[in-house]
Design an enzyme around this catalytic site. Sequence first.
Site, PDB file in Angstrom:
ATOM      1  CG  HIS A   1      -0.230  -0.108   2.523  1.00 48.31           C
ATOM      2  ND1 HIS A   1      -0.254  -1.235   3.300  1.00 48.31           N
ATOM      3  CD2 HIS A   1       0.569   0.761   3.174  1.00 48.31           C
ATOM      4  CE1 HIS A   1       0.475  -1.053   4.369  1.00 48.31           C
ATOM      5  NE2 HIS A   1       0.998   0.161   4.314  1.00 48.31           N
TER       6      HIS A   1
HETATM    7  C1  T46 Z   1       3.260   0.322   6.837  1.00 52.62           C
HETATM    8  C2  T46 Z   1       3.877  -0.974   7.224  1.00 52.62           C
HETATM    9  C3  T46 Z   1       5.341  -0.909   7.444  1.00 52.62           C
HETATM   10  C4  T46 Z   1      -4.143  -0.527  13.420  1.00 52.62           C
HETATM   11  O1  T46 Z   1      -5.218  -0.765  13.984  1.00 52.62           O
HETATM   12  N1  T46 Z   1      -3.352   0.486  13.879  1.00 52.62           N
HETATM   13  C5  T46 Z   1      -2.155   0.761  13.306  1.00 52.62           C
HETATM   14  O2  T46 Z   1      -1.454   1.702  13.760  1.00 52.62           O
HETATM   15  C6  T46 Z   1      -1.724  -0.019  12.180  1.00 52.62           C
HETATM   16  C7  T46 Z   1      -0.378   0.263  11.507  1.00 52.62           C
HETATM   17  C8  T46 Z   1      -2.528  -1.033  11.730  1.00 52.62           C
HETATM   18  N2  T46 Z   1      -3.715  -1.273  12.354  1.00 52.62           N
HETATM   19  C9  T46 Z   1      -4.547  -2.406  11.882  1.00 52.62           C
HETATM   20  C10 T46 Z   1      -5.054  -2.274  10.463  1.00 52.62           C
HETATM   21  C11 T46 Z   1      -5.161  -3.700  10.000  1.00 52.62           C
HETATM   22  O3  T46 Z   1      -6.405  -4.226  10.393  1.00 52.62           O
HETATM   23  O4  T46 Z   1      -3.748  -3.580  11.911  1.00 52.62           O
HETATM   24  C12 T46 Z   1      -4.063  -4.426  10.819  1.00 52.62           C
HETATM   25  C13 T46 Z   1      -2.829  -4.740  10.001  1.00 52.62           C
HETATM   26  O5  T46 Z   1      -2.410  -3.552   9.312  1.00 52.62           O
HETATM   27  P1  T46 Z   1      -1.702  -3.596   7.884  1.00 52.62           P
HETATM   28  O6  T46 Z   1      -2.251  -4.713   7.077  1.00 52.62           O
HETATM   29  O7  T46 Z   1      -1.769  -2.215   7.291  1.00 52.62           O
HETATM   30  O8  T46 Z   1      -0.201  -3.957   8.317  1.00 52.62           O
HETATM   31  P2  T46 Z   1       1.108  -3.931   7.414  1.00 52.62           P
HETATM   32  O9  T46 Z   1       2.192  -4.535   8.226  1.00 52.62           O
HETATM   33  O10 T46 Z   1       0.856  -4.499   6.070  1.00 52.62           O
HETATM   34  O11 T46 Z   1       1.433  -2.372   7.223  1.00 52.62           O
HETATM   35  C14 T46 Z   1       1.848  -1.620   8.348  1.00 52.62           C
HETATM   36  C15 T46 Z   1       1.279  -0.213   8.265  1.00 52.62           C
HETATM   37  O12 T46 Z   1      -0.148  -0.294   8.137  1.00 52.62           O
HETATM   38  C16 T46 Z   1       1.829   0.550   7.104  1.00 52.62           C
HETATM   39  O13 T46 Z   1       1.523   1.908   7.249  1.00 52.62           O
HETATM   40  O14 T46 Z   1       3.896   1.120   6.158  1.00 52.62           O
HETATM   41  O15 T46 Z   1       3.263  -1.574   8.383  1.00 52.62           O
END
Ligand code: T46
Length: 135
Positions: free
Chosen positions: A52
């Site tokens: 993303h």
């Molecule tokens: C990025 C990479 C390095 C939250 O509730 N609070 C938060 O602060 C974050 C970051 C995520 N979430 C929830 C949203 C989703 O339901 O946690 C779940 C997993 O998030 P996501 O699929 O976006 O995780 P990554 O590891 O793919 O991405 C994250 C960050 O979202 C992103 O900004 O750059 O880590």
Amino acid sequence: MNTIDNVNLIEIPKVHDERGILAVIEKEVIPFDIKRVYYLYDIPSDAYRGGHAHKGLRQFLIPLSGSFDVIVKDGNDEKKIMLNKPNKGLLIVSGIWRELENFSSGAVCLVLASDVYDETDYIRDYEEFRLLKSR
Ligand code: T46
């Protein structure tokens, strides 16, 4: 408009003595005020994270332990950066697609973010991202 040239490794100042290393992130090290800190751990080696871009959020990724690859894309170009030193972090500016993969065993990724969590700041569709970047 930001490109992958604006995504850079930044060295974190450290104090090294016989007891080990103390690394310090003060105001001057990263170009934004930190509003949120989160971390990724217990990551399976075949995990793929990210996939993303952010409209406004800026982030600083630090491999506190182990290593992993970060692929960044700006719609035209891409580059892969291996993070494997706890005193070298990656500044990802806004408008950059990122993918995290190839996690080593025990890898921990600490993220310092310029804003609180806001799902509306995410672009999770790559075609939508490319379209936005081409405007
Ligand atoms: C990025 C990479 C390095 C939250 O509730 N609070 C938060 O602060 C974050 C970051 C995520 N979430 C929830 C949203 C989703 O339901 O946690 C779940 C997993 O998030 P996501 O699929 O976006 O995780 P990554 O590891 O793919 O991405 C994250 C960050 O979202 C992103 O900004 O750059 O880590």
